[in-house]
Design an enzyme around this catalytic site. Sequence first.
Site, PDB file in Angstrom:
ATOM      1  N   ARG A  29       0.858  -1.144  -0.061  1.00  0.00           N
ATOM      2  CA  ARG A  29      -0.023   0.114  -0.059  1.00  0.00           C
ATOM      3  C   ARG A  29       1.003   1.206   0.020  1.00  0.00           C
ATOM      4  NH1 ARG A  29      -5.696  -1.357   0.133  1.00  0.00           N
ATOM      5  NH2 ARG A  29      -5.675  -3.517   0.922  1.00  0.00           N
ATOM      6  N   SER A 105     -10.120   2.615   1.617  1.00  0.00           N
ATOM      7  CA  SER A 105      -9.517   2.062   2.814  1.00  0.00           C
ATOM      8  C   SER A 105      -8.746   3.047   3.506  1.00  0.00           C
ATOM      9  CB  SER A 105      -8.629   0.662   2.288  1.00  0.00           C
ATOM     10  OG  SER A 105      -9.287  -0.296   1.887  1.00  0.00           O
ATOM     11  N   GLU A 211      -3.466   4.692   5.230  1.00  0.00           N
ATOM     12  CA  GLU A 211      -3.223   4.470   3.796  1.00  0.00           C
ATOM     13  C   GLU A 211      -3.456   5.566   2.881  1.00  0.00           C
ATOM     14  OE1 GLU A 211      -4.791   1.695   0.063  1.00  0.00           O
ATOM     15  OE2 GLU A 211      -5.381   0.978   2.030  1.00  0.00           O
TER      16      GLU A 211
END
Length: 217
Positions: A29, A105, A211
């Site tokens: 990520r 996310s 993230e």
Amino acid sequence: DTVVSVETLNTETLEERRFSNKQCRFGYRDSFFKTKEGKKYIITAVTFALRKDGKPNVSYQDVKKKIQDSRIMIQGLSPMKMRKMVIDIRKKKFPDLKKYGTAGSFFKNPIVTERKYKTLLRKWPEMPRFRVGGEKNKYKIPLAWILDKILEVHKVESYKVRKVKGGVGCFENQPIVIVNYGNASGSEVENFAEKIKKEVKKRTGIKISEEVVLFGK
């Protein structure tokens, strides 16, 4: 795994620049473009090298379950069927973007040492984990499980989403997704995320990180 190069535009100089796969510094990520230096580049094109005889990657837990539930034969899983399956799975994990705002996310899944994981296991024997490829004795723990089972973000009053107030909260189908249900400000979203981070640290000793890229930081 498949990116050959990335073409970008420097927002400060308006110069074009091509980055090789190595220069992108891909990680879990993560990439060069999420660093302080890399944030000034806008990606305009990506070149991929794809396999003609590529086989579907069914290691993702939700994909495995979908295949089992649907009794699909992996041998007959075409790229189009795989694409539709992933889209169906993802749709259930995110709110309707036509109604609510979300960046997807919000947090990364934490990666811990084997020693740390065994310590956590004594308190939560059912805690899932996945071995990190290329990392010796390191495990990735699904943050959604921590938020759902340990923090109980949908049950505890301080985390309960108040849609009528147009506030901010965790999405009911996927708690690592933070949703603006209407009128929350950027600072309120950030404060909510900080609260989550502090509670995870307090309850598990795990330090989690975003993230998403927070501008100005």
